[in-house]
Each structure stands twice: as structure tokens, then as C-alpha cells.
Design an enzyme around this catalytic site. Sequence first.
Site, mmCIF file in Angstrom:
data_model
loop_
_atom_site.group_PDB
_atom_site.id
_atom_site.type_symbol
_atom_site.label_atom_id
_atom_site.label_comp_id
_atom_site.label_asym_id
_atom_site.label_seq_id
_atom_site.Cartn_x
_atom_site.Cartn_y
_atom_site.Cartn_z
ATOM 1 N N LYS A 18 -18.457 -21.166 93.548
ATOM 2 C CA LYS A 18 -19.617 -22.068 93.456
ATOM 3 C C LYS A 18 -19.234 -23.502 93.852
ATOM 4 O O LYS A 18 -19.875 -24.108 94.703
ATOM 5 C CB LYS A 18 -20.186 -22.067 92.018
ATOM 6 C CG LYS A 18 -20.656 -20.699 91.547
ATOM 7 C CD LYS A 18 -21.244 -20.752 90.141
ATOM 8 C CE LYS A 18 -20.244 -21.074 89.048
ATOM 9 N NZ LYS A 18 -19.190 -20.049 88.841
ATOM 10 N N ARG A 94 -27.228 -20.513 82.493
ATOM 11 C CA ARG A 94 -26.196 -19.503 82.291
ATOM 12 C C ARG A 94 -26.575 -18.494 81.228
ATOM 13 O O ARG A 94 -25.768 -17.633 80.896
ATOM 14 C CB ARG A 94 -24.947 -20.218 81.803
ATOM 15 C CG ARG A 94 -23.747 -20.112 82.688
ATOM 16 C CD ARG A 94 -22.654 -20.885 81.984
ATOM 17 N NE ARG A 94 -21.372 -20.723 82.565
ATOM 18 C CZ ARG A 94 -20.894 -21.485 83.540
ATOM 19 N NH1 ARG A 94 -21.605 -22.427 84.084
ATOM 20 N NH2 ARG A 94 -19.668 -21.284 83.974
ATOM 21 N N ARG A 129 -5.987 -21.620 91.078
ATOM 22 C CA ARG A 129 -6.786 -22.829 91.328
ATOM 23 C C ARG A 129 -6.081 -24.086 90.839
ATOM 24 O O ARG A 129 -5.464 -24.103 89.773
ATOM 25 C CB ARG A 129 -8.141 -22.726 90.642
ATOM 26 C CG ARG A 129 -8.891 -24.073 90.643
ATOM 27 C CD ARG A 129 -10.314 -23.970 90.269
ATOM 28 N NE ARG A 129 -10.538 -23.131 89.117
ATOM 29 C CZ ARG A 129 -11.713 -22.619 88.793
ATOM 30 N NH1 ARG A 129 -12.766 -22.874 89.534
ATOM 31 N NH2 ARG A 129 -11.837 -21.871 87.725
ATOM 32 N N ARG A 158 -6.716 -26.274 85.284
ATOM 33 C CA ARG A 158 -7.706 -26.297 84.203
ATOM 34 C C ARG A 158 -7.189 -25.508 83.011
ATOM 35 O O ARG A 158 -6.643 -24.429 83.174
ATOM 36 C CB ARG A 158 -9.032 -25.691 84.688
ATOM 37 C CG ARG A 158 -9.958 -26.737 85.279
ATOM 38 C CD ARG A 158 -11.146 -26.136 85.973
ATOM 39 N NE ARG A 158 -11.906 -25.164 85.184
ATOM 40 C CZ ARG A 158 -13.045 -24.624 85.601
ATOM 41 N NH1 ARG A 158 -13.551 -24.974 86.776
ATOM 42 N NH2 ARG A 158 -13.674 -23.743 84.859
ATOM 43 N N ARG A 169 -14.073 -15.478 79.929
ATOM 44 C CA ARG A 169 -15.196 -16.125 80.634
ATOM 45 C C ARG A 169 -15.987 -15.105 81.441
ATOM 46 O O ARG A 169 -17.217 -15.154 81.502
ATOM 47 C CB ARG A 169 -14.659 -17.230 81.555
ATOM 48 C CG ARG A 169 -14.219 -18.469 80.793
ATOM 49 C CD ARG A 169 -13.238 -19.325 81.575
ATOM 50 N NE ARG A 169 -13.758 -19.789 82.847
ATOM 51 C CZ ARG A 169 -13.005 -20.211 83.865
ATOM 52 N NH1 ARG A 169 -11.698 -20.242 83.741
ATOM 53 N NH2 ARG A 169 -13.560 -20.608 84.980
HETATM 54 P P1 AP5 Z 1 -14.306 -22.457 92.753
HETATM 55 O O1 AP5 Z 1 -15.130 -22.894 93.914
HETATM 56 O O2 AP5 Z 1 -13.641 -23.484 91.925
HETATM 57 O O3 AP5 Z 1 -15.149 -21.432 91.857
HETATM 58 P P2 AP5 Z 1 -16.346 -21.673 90.826
HETATM 59 O O4 AP5 Z 1 -17.315 -20.552 91.022
HETATM 60 O O5 AP5 Z 1 -16.861 -23.062 90.948
HETATM 61 O O6 AP5 Z 1 -15.531 -21.420 89.501
HETATM 62 P P3 AP5 Z 1 -15.554 -22.062 88.071
HETATM 63 O O7 AP5 Z 1 -14.380 -21.442 87.373
HETATM 64 O O8 AP5 Z 1 -15.609 -23.541 88.134
HETATM 65 O O9 AP5 Z 1 -16.836 -21.493 87.461
HETATM 66 P P4 AP5 Z 1 -17.135 -21.348 85.962
HETATM 67 O O10 AP5 Z 1 -18.553 -20.965 86.014
HETATM 68 O O11 AP5 Z 1 -16.242 -20.481 85.218
HETATM 69 O O12 AP5 Z 1 -16.781 -22.799 85.397
HETATM 70 P P5 AP5 Z 1 -17.635 -24.117 85.186
HETATM 71 O O13 AP5 Z 1 -16.841 -25.233 85.655
HETATM 72 O O14 AP5 Z 1 -19.024 -23.953 85.665
HETATM 73 O O15 AP5 Z 1 -13.214 -21.437 93.337
HETATM 74 C C1 AP5 Z 1 -12.238 -20.885 92.501
HETATM 75 C C2 AP5 Z 1 -10.880 -20.811 93.225
HETATM 76 O O16 AP5 Z 1 -10.974 -19.905 94.328
HETATM 77 C C3 AP5 Z 1 -10.442 -22.151 93.853
HETATM 78 O O17 AP5 Z 1 -9.060 -22.267 93.751
HETATM 79 C C4 AP5 Z 1 -10.882 -22.047 95.301
HETATM 80 O O18 AP5 Z 1 -10.042 -22.805 96.144
HETATM 81 C C5 AP5 Z 1 -10.753 -20.565 95.582
HETATM 82 N N1 AP5 Z 1 -11.773 -20.076 96.514
HETATM 83 C C6 AP5 Z 1 -13.091 -20.417 96.548
HETATM 84 N N2 AP5 Z 1 -13.734 -19.760 97.533
HETATM 85 C C7 AP5 Z 1 -12.805 -18.969 98.131
HETATM 86 C C8 AP5 Z 1 -12.860 -18.035 99.222
HETATM 87 N N3 AP5 Z 1 -14.003 -17.759 99.889
HETATM 88 N N4 AP5 Z 1 -11.706 -17.390 99.547
HETATM 89 C C9 AP5 Z 1 -10.545 -17.627 98.868
HETATM 90 N N5 AP5 Z 1 -10.440 -18.506 97.835
HETATM 91 C C10 AP5 Z 1 -11.557 -19.163 97.467
HETATM 92 O O19 AP5 Z 1 -17.701 -24.124 83.585
HETATM 93 C C11 AP5 Z 1 -16.552 -24.334 82.811
HETATM 94 C C12 AP5 Z 1 -16.880 -24.242 81.341
HETATM 95 O O20 AP5 Z 1 -17.848 -25.239 80.989
HETATM 96 C C13 AP5 Z 1 -17.531 -22.931 80.880
HETATM 97 O O21 AP5 Z 1 -16.579 -21.937 80.596
HETATM 98 C C14 AP5 Z 1 -18.266 -23.395 79.624
HETATM 99 O O22 AP5 Z 1 -17.394 -23.581 78.544
HETATM 100 C C15 AP5 Z 1 -18.782 -24.760 80.051
HETATM 101 N N6 AP5 Z 1 -20.121 -24.670 80.681
HETATM 102 C C16 AP5 Z 1 -20.423 -24.953 81.972
HETATM 103 N N7 AP5 Z 1 -21.732 -24.754 82.199
HETATM 104 C C17 AP5 Z 1 -22.262 -24.329 81.023
HETATM 105 C C18 AP5 Z 1 -23.563 -23.941 80.627
HETATM 106 N N8 AP5 Z 1 -24.607 -23.936 81.493
HETATM 107 N N9 AP5 Z 1 -23.753 -23.557 79.347
HETATM 108 C C19 AP5 Z 1 -22.742 -23.549 78.481
HETATM 109 N N10 AP5 Z 1 -21.474 -23.886 78.776
HETATM 110 C C20 AP5 Z 1 -21.235 -24.276 80.053
#
Ligand code: AP5
Length: 222
Positions: A18, A94, A129, A158, A169
Site C-alpha cells: 500500500k 480496517r 522492510r 518497524r 497482524r
Molecule cells: P509497503 O508498501 O510498506 O506495504 P504496506 O501495505 O504499506 O504495509 P504496512 O505493513 O505498512 O501495512 P499495515 O497495514 O500492516 O501497516 P500500517 O502502517 O497501515 O511494502 C512492504 C515491503 O515490501 C517494503 O519493504 C517494500 O519495499 C516491499 N514491497 C512493496 N511492494 C513490493 C513489490 N511489488 N515487490 C517487492 N517488494 C515490494 O499500520 C500499522 C499499525 O497501525 C497497525 O498494525 C495498527 O496497530 C495501526 N493502525 C493503522 N491503521 C489503523 C486503523 N485503521 N485502525 C486501527 N489501527 C490502525
Amino acid sequence: STSDPLKVVISGAPASGKGTQCELILQKFGLVHVSTGDLLRAEVAAETEIGNKAKEFMNAGQLVPDDIVTAMVAARLSRDDAKQKGWLLDGYPRSLGQAQSLEKMQIRPDVYIVLDVPDEILIDRCVGRRLDPVTGKIYHLKFFPPQNEEIKARLVTRPDDTEEKVKSRLSIYKQNAEAASSSYSNIAHKIDGSHSKEVVFKEIESLLSQVQQDKVKILKSG
Ligand code: AP5
């Protein structure tokens, strides 16, 4: 048209890409990026009241309570830049409750993107990552290593990216995904996120261009 800017939700499992796709979408479509994960990490880093509450949930790989996250999203989306340029909402809604909160506030996206990636790939992506705290850019030790030693030296991991926490997660994601997306079935587009980031982006780009064109047509005919 500036009077009816694009409104996009991007969803998908942890590490489905994402944040990576959002970087590319912003360059092309100039939307306001609203990532609940990024907003929460900024609160944690600044040691605000919200950050201190959110920290324990995030580090355990659990969801932060709805009221905290929903208030943050509502505040960000109601700002002028988001209204004028359109927005790209990343990591929200979410859960069913969060989707209902958006609906109550009458916040409705034009398109709902789901990045679809198999579990085995997700774990690898999370564990490798690294984030650049200076630019906010997302790297991966294997797939997108940094260009030079200076950047490499400052990259951070992270706290929720250990294999164990990623699994937790992922299971929380699976428990909620269907309910969270149920109200968007008519605007949902599943995209295969297992390809290279350029290939994934091509598909997203053509989808968003199409949605944008359709909006202009509706405006003109209405
Ligand atoms: P990346 O682009 O970083 O992936 P992402 O989908 O953004 O992953 P996140 O882990 O950030 O998502 P998440 O939903 O778990 O965490 P969030 O920050 O929203 O890519 C991942 C890796 O792969 C990178 O190293 C990248 O380089 C690589 N990559 C990407 N694309 C690639 C490709 N095509 N090929 C190869 N490699 C690739 O949330 C974190 C925490 O915040 C949650 O756990 C929760 O505690 C809280 N939180 C956030 N939102 C909410 C909500 N709405 N409600 C409640 N709690 C929330």
C-alpha cells in the site's frame, strides 16, 4: 475537474504494498495521502497523548481503538487541501465499525482498491522492510535496497515487523477484511500485488485514470 477530485481507498494485507504504491500514485495524481499507519507513527514519535495510547497496540501488532483512529482520519480529510486535491486513504477503514463511521460522516470513495498478495510473500516483505526516517521512503533489504551507504546507515526497522507480529497482524487483517470492504463491493477492484511494483502501478494507474475520466463525464452530463 477541480470541483470533483478523486477519492481513493487503498486496502490490503500488511506489506501488500500500500505505502509503496501510494508513493507512485501521489507522483502521478497529486492526491493528499492519508495513511493511518503513518499518522499514528508520527504521534508515537512525537510522544503525544494519542501516540502514547496507540503505541502499545501498534507494537503488539493489534488494531488501535476505533475512536482514536477515526477522529484522526476525520480531522485530516476535512482539511482544505484534501477537499481540493482529492485524497488517497491508506489503511482505513480496517473494520466494519470504521467503514460505518465513514458512512455516517458521508465520506464516500470513488474507488476501493484491494492489493492481493499471498501470505508467504507478505512475511518476506515485512521482515526485510526498512524505513528512511529522513525522507519517509520505504525500502527493502532484498527488493529495494538503498542507493548509498549514507541512506543505508540511517534506515530503521518497524517494531511490528518481526515474523511473529506480522503473523498476528495478518490474522487480524483476515478477521476484518471482508466486513470492512462489504459496503464497497460496487466500487471494489482487486489488483494482483505480487508482481513488481512497476507492473502493479501500471494497473492502478489505468484504473484511476478511467475512474477520473468517468467522473468528468458525469459532471458534464449532470
Ligand atoms: P509497503 O508498501 O510498506 O506495504 P504496506 O501495505 O504499506 O504495509 P504496512 O505493513 O505498512 O501495512 P499495515 O497495514 O500492516 O501497516 P500500517 O502502517 O497501515 O511494502 C512492504 C515491503 O515490501 C517494503 O519493504 C517494500 O519495499 C516491499 N514491497 C512493496 N511492494 C513490493 C513489490 N511489488 N515487490 C517487492 N517488494 C515490494 O499500520 C500499522 C499499525 O497501525 C497497525 O498494525 C495498527 O496497530 C495501526 N493502525 C493503522 N491503521 C489503523 C486503523 N485503521 N485502525 C486501527 N489501527 C490502525
